[in-house]
Design a protein around this motif. Structure first.
Motif, PDB file in Angstrom:
ATOM      1  N   GLY A   1      82.720  41.920  14.501  1.00  0.00           N
ATOM      2  CA  GLY A   1      83.116  42.997  13.603  1.00  0.00           C
ATOM      3  C   GLY A   1      81.953  43.389  12.706  1.00  0.00           C
ATOM      4  O   GLY A   1      81.207  42.527  12.224  1.00  0.00           O
ATOM      5  N   GLU A   2      81.785  44.701  12.481  1.00  0.00           N
ATOM      6  CA  GLU A   2      80.667  45.202  11.671  1.00  0.00           C
ATOM      7  C   GLU A   2      81.155  45.701  10.316  1.00  0.00           C
ATOM      8  O   GLU A   2      82.187  46.376  10.224  1.00  0.00           O
ATOM      9  N   VAL A   3      80.419  45.329   9.256  1.00  0.00           N
ATOM     10  CA  VAL A   3      80.744  45.777   7.901  1.00  0.00           C
ATOM     11  C   VAL A   3      79.501  46.384   7.261  1.00  0.00           C
ATOM     12  O   VAL A   3      78.372  46.092   7.664  1.00  0.00           O
ATOM     13  N   ASP A   4      79.726  47.247   6.259  1.00  0.00           N
ATOM     14  CA  ASP A   4      78.623  47.900   5.551  1.00  0.00           C
ATOM     15  C   ASP A   4      78.608  47.434   4.103  1.00  0.00           C
ATOM     16  O   ASP A   4      79.623  47.523   3.408  1.00  0.00           O
ATOM     17  N   VAL A   5      77.470  46.939   3.651  1.00  0.00           N
ATOM     18  CA  VAL A   5      77.343  46.513   2.255  1.00  0.00           C
ATOM     19  C   VAL A   5      76.207  47.290   1.596  1.00  0.00           C
ATOM     20  O   VAL A   5      75.124  47.410   2.141  1.00  0.00           O
TER      21      VAL A   5
ATOM     22  N   LYS B   1      61.763  39.660   4.994  1.00  0.00           N
ATOM     23  CA  LYS B   1      61.350  38.282   4.734  1.00  0.00           C
ATOM     24  C   LYS B   1      62.513  37.479   4.164  1.00  0.00           C
ATOM     25  O   LYS B   1      62.696  36.305   4.492  1.00  0.00           O
ATOM     26  N   MET B   2      63.299  38.123   3.316  1.00  0.00           N
ATOM     27  CA  MET B   2      64.458  37.455   2.731  1.00  0.00           C
ATOM     28  C   MET B   2      65.489  37.122   3.815  1.00  0.00           C
ATOM     29  O   MET B   2      66.103  36.052   3.807  1.00  0.00           O
ATOM     30  N   LEU B   3      65.668  38.040   4.772  1.00  0.00           N
ATOM     31  CA  LEU B   3      66.632  37.813   5.844  1.00  0.00           C
ATOM     32  C   LEU B   3      66.192  36.687   6.777  1.00  0.00           C
ATOM     33  O   LEU B   3      67.019  35.947   7.312  1.00  0.00           O
ATOM     34  N   SER B   4      64.898  36.576   6.983  1.00  0.00           N
ATOM     35  CA  SER B   4      64.389  35.572   7.923  1.00  0.00           C
ATOM     36  C   SER B   4      64.200  34.201   7.289  1.00  0.00           C
ATOM     37  O   SER B   4      63.897  33.230   7.977  1.00  0.00           O
ATOM     38  N   ALA B   5      64.355  34.128   5.978  1.00  0.00           N
ATOM     39  CA  ALA B   5      64.131  32.854   5.280  1.00  0.00           C
ATOM     40  C   ALA B   5      65.207  31.827   5.636  1.00  0.00           C
ATOM     41  O   ALA B   5      66.335  32.174   5.934  1.00  0.00           O
TER      42      ALA B   5
ATOM     43  N   ASN C   1      70.041  43.669  -5.260  1.00  0.00           N
ATOM     44  CA  ASN C   1      70.749  42.389  -5.285  1.00  0.00           C
ATOM     45  C   ASN C   1      71.851  42.316  -4.235  1.00  0.00           C
ATOM     46  O   ASN C   1      72.473  41.276  -4.051  1.00  0.00           O
ATOM     47  N   VAL C   2      72.104  43.432  -3.521  1.00  0.00           N
ATOM     48  CA  VAL C   2      73.087  43.408  -2.440  1.00  0.00           C
ATOM     49  C   VAL C   2      72.661  42.401  -1.377  1.00  0.00           C
ATOM     50  O   VAL C   2      73.466  41.618  -0.869  1.00  0.00           O
ATOM     51  N   LEU C   3      71.394  42.414  -1.057  1.00  0.00           N
ATOM     52  CA  LEU C   3      70.861  41.548  -0.009  1.00  0.00           C
ATOM     53  C   LEU C   3      71.007  40.076  -0.386  1.00  0.00           C
ATOM     54  O   LEU C   3      71.546  39.271   0.380  1.00  0.00           O
ATOM     55  N   SER C   4      70.543  39.727  -1.562  1.00  0.00           N
ATOM     56  CA  SER C   4      70.579  38.324  -1.980  1.00  0.00           C
ATOM     57  C   SER C   4      72.004  37.812  -2.150  1.00  0.00           C
ATOM     58  O   SER C   4      72.331  36.694  -1.733  1.00  0.00           O
ATOM     59  N   GLU C   5      72.879  38.630  -2.739  1.00  0.00           N
ATOM     60  CA  GLU C   5      74.262  38.199  -2.955  1.00  0.00           C
ATOM     61  C   GLU C   5      75.011  38.058  -1.632  1.00  0.00           C
ATOM     62  O   GLU C   5      75.839  37.160  -1.459  1.00  0.00           O
ATOM     63  N   SER C   6      74.726  38.942  -0.689  1.00  0.00           N
ATOM     64  CA  SER C   6      75.388  38.871   0.619  1.00  0.00           C
ATOM     65  C   SER C   6      74.964  37.616   1.368  1.00  0.00           C
ATOM     66  O   SER C   6      75.788  36.935   1.991  1.00  0.00           O
ATOM     67  N   ILE C   7      73.678  37.296   1.311  1.00  0.00           N
ATOM     68  CA  ILE C   7      73.171  36.097   1.981  1.00  0.00           C
ATOM     69  C   ILE C   7      73.806  34.841   1.388  1.00  0.00           C
ATOM     70  O   ILE C   7      74.172  33.904   2.109  1.00  0.00           O
ATOM     71  N   LYS C   8      73.974  34.824   0.070  1.00  0.00           N
ATOM     72  CA  LYS C   8      74.621  33.678  -0.584  1.00  0.00           C
ATOM     73  C   LYS C   8      76.042  33.487  -0.065  1.00  0.00           C
ATOM     74  O   LYS C   8      76.478  32.360   0.208  1.00  0.00           O
ATOM     75  N   LEU C   9      76.770  34.598   0.082  1.00  0.00           N
ATOM     76  CA  LEU C   9      78.154  34.514   0.552  1.00  0.00           C
ATOM     77  C   LEU C   9      78.218  34.055   2.006  1.00  0.00           C
ATOM     78  O   LEU C   9      79.093  33.271   2.384  1.00  0.00           O
ATOM     79  N   LEU C  10      77.303  34.545   2.826  1.00  0.00           N
ATOM     80  CA  LEU C  10      77.286  34.144   4.232  1.00  0.00           C
ATOM     81  C   LEU C  10      77.020  32.642   4.365  1.00  0.00           C
ATOM     82  O   LEU C  10      77.633  31.960   5.193  1.00  0.00           O
TER      83      LEU C  10
ATOM     84  N   LYS D   1      78.744  41.285  12.007  1.00  0.00           N
ATOM     85  CA  LYS D   1      77.500  42.051  11.919  1.00  0.00           C
ATOM     86  C   LYS D   1      77.485  42.690  10.532  1.00  0.00           C
ATOM     87  O   LYS D   1      78.406  43.422  10.174  1.00  0.00           O
ATOM     88  N   VAL D   2      76.453  42.416   9.752  1.00  0.00           N
ATOM     89  CA  VAL D   2      76.340  42.962   8.401  1.00  0.00           C
ATOM     90  C   VAL D   2      75.276  44.051   8.399  1.00  0.00           C
ATOM     91  O   VAL D   2      74.110  43.794   8.711  1.00  0.00           O
ATOM     92  N   ASP D   3      75.693  45.257   8.057  1.00  0.00           N
ATOM     93  CA  ASP D   3      74.775  46.396   8.007  1.00  0.00           C
ATOM     94  C   ASP D   3      74.431  46.668   6.544  1.00  0.00           C
ATOM     95  O   ASP D   3      75.284  47.084   5.765  1.00  0.00           O
ATOM     96  N   PHE D   4      73.189  46.415   6.176  1.00  0.00           N
ATOM     97  CA  PHE D   4      72.757  46.588   4.788  1.00  0.00           C
ATOM     98  C   PHE D   4      72.341  48.036   4.545  1.00  0.00           C
ATOM     99  O   PHE D   4      71.377  48.524   5.129  1.00  0.00           O
ATOM    100  N   LYS D   5      73.086  48.720   3.674  1.00  0.00           N
ATOM    101  CA  LYS D   5      72.794  50.110   3.338  1.00  0.00           C
ATOM    102  C   LYS D   5      71.859  50.215   2.136  1.00  0.00           C
ATOM    103  O   LYS D   5      71.370  51.291   1.814  1.00  0.00           O
TER     104      LYS D   5
END
Length: 235
Positions: free
Chosen positions: A139-143, A231-235, A197-206, A189-193
């Motif tokens: 399932g795909e979501v948009d954040v 780089k943040m996504l690949s960390a 801080n959307v990126l960092s907060e989403s990664i924390k939740l995942l 599937k997470v689609d980052f719009k």
């Protein structure tokens, strides 16, 4: 005509061992080509499908689809069959013909051993429940929005200027969705719009909900995420 169409579709499906549930056979209420085309596109999008191709003999229908929001990735094909209008398509991206070998776009050798379907745009509770009750795994979501309290909100459209209206419009958070996904064994599937801080907060939740490389797919526009975002996504 509707009865004959359904019979033809069922025969076609039987020949190819394909089952078409009732909700996938839709007859628009509008009779005008352009209005019926847009109505049909809206119907399948509301069901959660990502429409990738639209075939019609009417140029008005094809032009109407081309003018719709988020329709740039839809392949427009004009069937050289029966016309009700003589208008020439104004859309440069319309292809004409009576035989289309879509298989030529992707060769069989390029396909993976299995192909997984992805339910598009699960950004509200109604869509979420439909997805959870389906057999589709991904399932795909948009954040792209984080509330002042740190809550990651699901939203496909551009953020509203008035945050009060934004909160009223959105009825599902990423945290709530991840709980449901885990309970039902779904992959996401997470689609980052947006980045920020959307990126960092989403990664924390995942990470909090124990999603890993086997059940997560991260997607984002290069122009939005840029180098530090990837780089943040690949960390």
């Amino acid at each position: 005509m509707q009865k004959k169409t359904i019979q033809a579709l069922r025969k076609f499906g039987k020949d190819y061992q394909l089952k078409l549930p009732k909700e996938l056979i839709y007859f628009p209420k509008h009779r005008a080509p352009s209005e019926s085309a847009v109505e049909s596109l809206s119907y399948f999008r509301k069901l959660g499908y990502h429409v990738i191709c639209f075939v019609d003999s009417e140029t008005q229908s094809l032009d109407a689809i081309a003018g719709e929001k988020n329709a740039r990735d839809i392949l427009l094909l004009q069937a050289d069959t029966v016309y009700r209008s003589n208008d020439k398509p104004v859309t440069a991206g319309v292809e004409k013909g009576n035989t289309y070998e879509l298989r030529e776009l992707v060769h069989e050798k390029d396909l993976p051993p299995t192909i997984d379907l992805v339910w598009h745009g699960i950004n509200d509770r109604k869509n979420l429940q439909q997805f959870l009750s389906s057999r589709i795994q991904w399932g795909e979501v948009d954040v792209q929005t984080v509330h002042e309290d740190g809550t990651v909100l699901l939203q496909h459209d551009s953020p509203l200027e008035d945050e009060t209206l934004l909160i009223e419009k959105i009825d599902l958070t990423l945290n709530e969705l991840l709980v449901e996904f885990q309970q039902h064994g779904k992959a996401i599937k997470v689609d980052f719009k947006d980045k920020g801080n959307v990126l960092s907060e989403s990664i924390k939740l995942l990470k909090k909900h124990s999603f890993n490389d086997q059940n997560i797919w991260l997607n984002g526009n290069i122009d939005v995420l840029k180098e530090d975002g990837f780089k943040m996504l690949s960390a």
